[in-house]
Design a protein around this motif. Structure first.
Motif, PDB file in Angstrom:
ATOM      1  N   GLY A   1      -4.838   4.188  -7.741  1.00 50.73           N
ATOM      2  CA  GLY A   1      -6.097   4.335  -7.024  1.00 50.73           C
ATOM      3  C   GLY A   1      -6.423   3.105  -6.201  1.00 50.73           C
ATOM      4  N   ASN A   2      -7.474   3.233  -5.417  1.00 54.13           N
ATOM      5  CA  ASN A   2      -7.880   2.171  -4.501  1.00 54.13           C
ATOM      6  C   ASN A   2      -8.207   0.865  -5.212  1.00 54.13           C
ATOM      7  OD1 ASN A   2      -7.619   4.230  -2.711  1.00 54.13           O
ATOM      8  ND2 ASN A   2      -9.769   4.352  -2.175  1.00 54.13           N
ATOM      9  N   HIS A   3      -8.894   0.947  -6.344  1.00 56.03           N
ATOM     10  CA  HIS A   3      -9.280  -0.268  -7.059  1.00 56.03           C
ATOM     11  C   HIS A   3      -8.045  -1.078  -7.461  1.00 56.03           C
ATOM     12  CE1 HIS A   3     -13.409   0.965  -7.118  1.00 56.03           C
ATOM     13  NE2 HIS A   3     -13.133   2.066  -7.799  1.00 56.03           N
ATOM     14  N   ARG A   4      -7.036  -0.416  -7.961  1.00 54.79           N
ATOM     15  CA  ARG A   4      -5.815  -1.091  -8.413  1.00 54.79           C
ATOM     16  C   ARG A   4      -5.063  -1.693  -7.230  1.00 54.79           C
ATOM     17  NH1 ARG A   4      -2.099   0.153 -12.926  1.00 54.79           N
ATOM     18  NH2 ARG A   4      -0.400  -1.293 -12.645  1.00 54.79           N
ATOM     19  N   ILE A   5      -4.988  -0.976  -6.133  1.00 52.75           N
ATOM     20  CA  ILE A   5      -4.277  -1.463  -4.949  1.00 52.75           C
ATOM     21  C   ILE A   5      -4.993  -2.674  -4.362  1.00 52.75           C
ATOM     22  CG2 ILE A   5      -3.575  -0.891  -2.592  1.00 52.75           C
ATOM     23  CD1 ILE A   5      -3.155   2.024  -3.637  1.00 52.75           C
TER      24      ILE A   5
ATOM     25  N   ILE B   1       0.841  -1.208   0.000  1.00 55.95           N
ATOM     26  CA  ILE B   1       0.000   0.000   0.000  1.00 55.95           C
ATOM     27  C   ILE B   1       0.868   1.248   0.000  1.00 55.95           C
ATOM     28  CG2 ILE B   1      -1.620   1.350   1.408  1.00 55.95           C
ATOM     29  CD1 ILE B   1      -2.928  -1.353   2.170  1.00 55.95           C
ATOM     30  N   HIS B   2       1.900   1.257   0.802  1.00 56.77           N
ATOM     31  CA  HIS B   2       2.796   2.414   0.861  1.00 56.77           C
ATOM     32  C   HIS B   2       3.487   2.646  -0.490  1.00 56.77           C
ATOM     33  CE1 HIS B   2       5.565   5.335   2.531  1.00 56.77           C
ATOM     34  NE2 HIS B   2       6.558   4.647   1.998  1.00 56.77           N
ATOM     35  N   ARG B   3       3.916   1.561  -1.119  1.00 60.27           N
ATOM     36  CA  ARG B   3       4.617   1.639  -2.402  1.00 60.27           C
ATOM     37  C   ARG B   3       3.703   2.121  -3.527  1.00 60.27           C
ATOM     38  NH1 ARG B   3       6.558  -3.444  -1.889  1.00 60.27           N
ATOM     39  NH2 ARG B   3       5.157  -4.298  -3.440  1.00 60.27           N
ATOM     40  N   ARG B   4       2.461   1.707  -3.523  1.00 58.44           N
ATOM     41  CA  ARG B   4       1.551   1.987  -4.634  1.00 58.44           C
ATOM     42  C   ARG B   4       0.675   3.221  -4.439  1.00 58.44           C
ATOM     43  NH1 ARG B   4       4.456  -1.015  -7.398  1.00 58.44           N
ATOM     44  NH2 ARG B   4       3.899  -3.175  -7.828  1.00 58.44           N
ATOM     45  N   ALA B   5       0.479   3.672  -3.218  1.00 57.19           N
ATOM     46  CA  ALA B   5      -0.506   4.716  -2.924  1.00 57.19           C
ATOM     47  C   ALA B   5      -0.254   6.021  -3.678  1.00 57.19           C
ATOM     48  CB  ALA B   5      -0.567   4.990  -1.428  1.00 57.19           C
TER      49      ALA B   5
ATOM     50  N   ALA C   1      -3.062  14.682  -7.848  1.00 64.15           N
ATOM     51  CA  ALA C   1      -1.599  14.761  -7.947  1.00 64.15           C
ATOM     52  C   ALA C   1      -1.094  13.998  -9.170  1.00 64.15           C
ATOM     53  CB  ALA C   1      -0.959  14.226  -6.674  1.00 64.15           C
ATOM     54  N   VAL C   2      -1.636  12.811  -9.405  1.00 63.38           N
ATOM     55  CA  VAL C   2      -1.227  12.017 -10.567  1.00 63.38           C
ATOM     56  C   VAL C   2      -1.633  12.740 -11.852  1.00 63.38           C
ATOM     57  CG1 VAL C   2      -1.674   9.853 -11.819  1.00 63.38           C
ATOM     58  CG2 VAL C   2      -1.230   9.810  -9.362  1.00 63.38           C
TER      59      VAL C   2
END
Length: 145
Positions: free
Chosen positions: A69-73, A61-65, A102-103
């Motif tokens: 987005g939530n769905h992908r994580i 979660i830390h790496r991907r956040a 931000a993205v």
């Protein structure tokens, strides 16, 4: 040629980064000899706290956040055989719109001038796993509340 034991291989992999139980089992299965008990080894690693599903999910979660987005994580957690901690997922949901903005800002930086550009921006954010609500706010170029 020196043969590395399964435990040595597992510890080397875990020293590089956190792994889920499922992922580590897959990697070790390639190197297992007849009579090797991968499940027993994984149980021993968990008992010694070298392998932790909780730490793995936190690290993922830390790496991907920052970029997804939530769905992908959540989908990535599920592919590793994890459901994710409710508290962690709730924290992700709170700032999804901020992360989407931000993205979007990093990739595009300006509001789409026509429908084609708008669709491109929406597809990009959808592929990153952001919700429709977060995407709608991000592509307007507004600061989220």
């Amino acid at each position: 040629m020196v043969q590395i034991s399964l435990k040595g291989r597992a510890l080397r992999l875990l020293s590089m980064r956190e792994h889920s139980r499922l992922e580590l089992a897959r990697k070790l299965a390639r190197h297992a000899q007849e009579g090797d008990d991968i499940e027993a080894l994984l149980d021993a690693l968990e008992a010694a706290n070298w392998l932790s599903q909780q730490r793995f999910s936190e690290a993922l979660i830390h790496r991907r956040a920052a970029n997804y987005g939530n769905h992908r994580i959540v989908a990535e957690l599920q592919s590793h055989g994890l459901a994710g901690d409710r508290e962690q997922l709730a924290n992700l949901a709170q700032d999804e719109t901020l992360r989407a903005c931000a993205v979007w800002r990093k990739k595009f930086g300006s509001v789409a001038q026509d429908q084609e550009q708008r669709a491109k921006q929406m597809r990009f954010l959808m592929q990153r796993g952001f919700s429709q609500r977060a995407i709608a706010v991000a592509i307007k170029g507004l600061e989220p509340e």
